[in-house]
Structures are given as C-alpha cells and as structure tokens.
Design a protein around this motif. Structure first.
Motif, mmCIF file in Angstrom:
data_model
loop_
_atom_site.group_PDB
_atom_site.id
_atom_site.type_symbol
_atom_site.label_atom_id
_atom_site.label_comp_id
_atom_site.label_asym_id
_atom_site.label_seq_id
_atom_site.Cartn_x
_atom_site.Cartn_y
_atom_site.Cartn_z
ATOM 1 N N LYS A 1 0.938 -0.986 0.104
ATOM 2 C CA LYS A 1 -0.069 0.173 -0.042
ATOM 3 C C LYS A 1 0.966 1.146 -0.049
ATOM 4 N N LYS A 2 0.643 2.299 -0.684
ATOM 5 C CA LYS A 2 1.197 3.754 -0.790
ATOM 6 C C LYS A 2 1.215 4.388 0.631
ATOM 7 N N GLU A 3 -0.131 4.255 1.539
ATOM 8 C CA GLU A 3 -0.456 5.064 2.564
ATOM 9 C C GLU A 3 0.813 4.775 3.489
#
Length: 138
Positions: free
Chosen positions: A12-14
């Motif tokens: 995930k990019k978060e």
C-alpha cells in the motif's frame, strides 16, 4: 500448481506515522507559523489565564503554557472537573490504588510513589491544594 506469492501484489502507498513524527510535525508547523507572525510584525497571541490558574502552575513548579492545553497534550495539568473527584492519582490522573501516609497524596504505582518521595514540601502542598485537601505538613 499456483505460485506461493502473488506476482501482482504491491504494498500500500499510505504512510503510517508514529506519535513522535506527528508531534514533531505539529511543533514544526507551530514554529513556522510563529516565524511568519514575527516576520509580519504581529505580536505573539496570549491567552487570558486567570489568577488562580497562574497560582496553581506556580505552586506545582510548572511553566504556564502559551496556549490552552487540550486533551491530547502531554503537558496538560490534572483535571479539575468536580464530577471526576474521587480516588484518583494526584500526579497521573489514573485510578489511585494507594495513599502515601506521609504526604496524603494518592498514587497509582511504585513509579509514582518514587516521584512523590522526591517532591518538595511546596509541590506536595500544591497538589493537595488542587484536590482541596489543604493540610499543613510537619
């Protein structure tokens, strides 16, 4: 047979920040805002602390915050709300399990007890005054 790992999987990019990162970001933003105010020639905002609050902080040996403390401030003082009066630790605000026989202060655990033992007479009297248990210590 199917492969063990999915070849299309991507993390995930978060981004997850720690509390220390969040507090440092907040402090940096406050410092930048203060620098911008100073650059524009605006005075530092002061909050109207009443005299009883000033005396309470002075008795406890604490510095008076430049802004109102909020629920998530680490430096917030003890709660003075009357409905919360009861068997609460005078230092941490946690439920008090014990009472120091020498000072009369309520405390949560041995770590707080060690802190209480290192306090001056004036600091102890300040904590007792907050709770309304003003006693002259010998």
């Amino acid at each position: 047979p199917k492969p063990f790992k999915n070849p299309n999987w991507k993390p995930k990019k978060e981004r997850v920040k720690t509390l220390k990162q969040i507090l440092s970001d907040e402090a940096r933003a406050e410092a930048e805002a203060a620098a911008a105010r100073q650059e524009r020639g605006e005075p530092e905002p002061e909050f109207p602390w009443d005299e009883s609050t000033r005396e309470m902080y002075k008795k406890l040996g604490l510095h008076l915050p430049k802004r109102y403390p909020t629920w998530n401030d680490l430096e917030a003082g003890p709660s003075l709300h009357p409905e919360r009066a009861g068997k609460w630790c005078d230092v941490t605000g946690l439920p008090a399990k014990y009472t120091d026989p020498k000072t009369g202060l309520r405390y949560y655990d041995s770590e707080v007890y060690a802190y209480i033992r290192g306090m001056t007479k004036e600091q102890v009297e300040g904590y007792l005054a907050l709770r309304g248990a003003n006693v002259v210590l010998k």
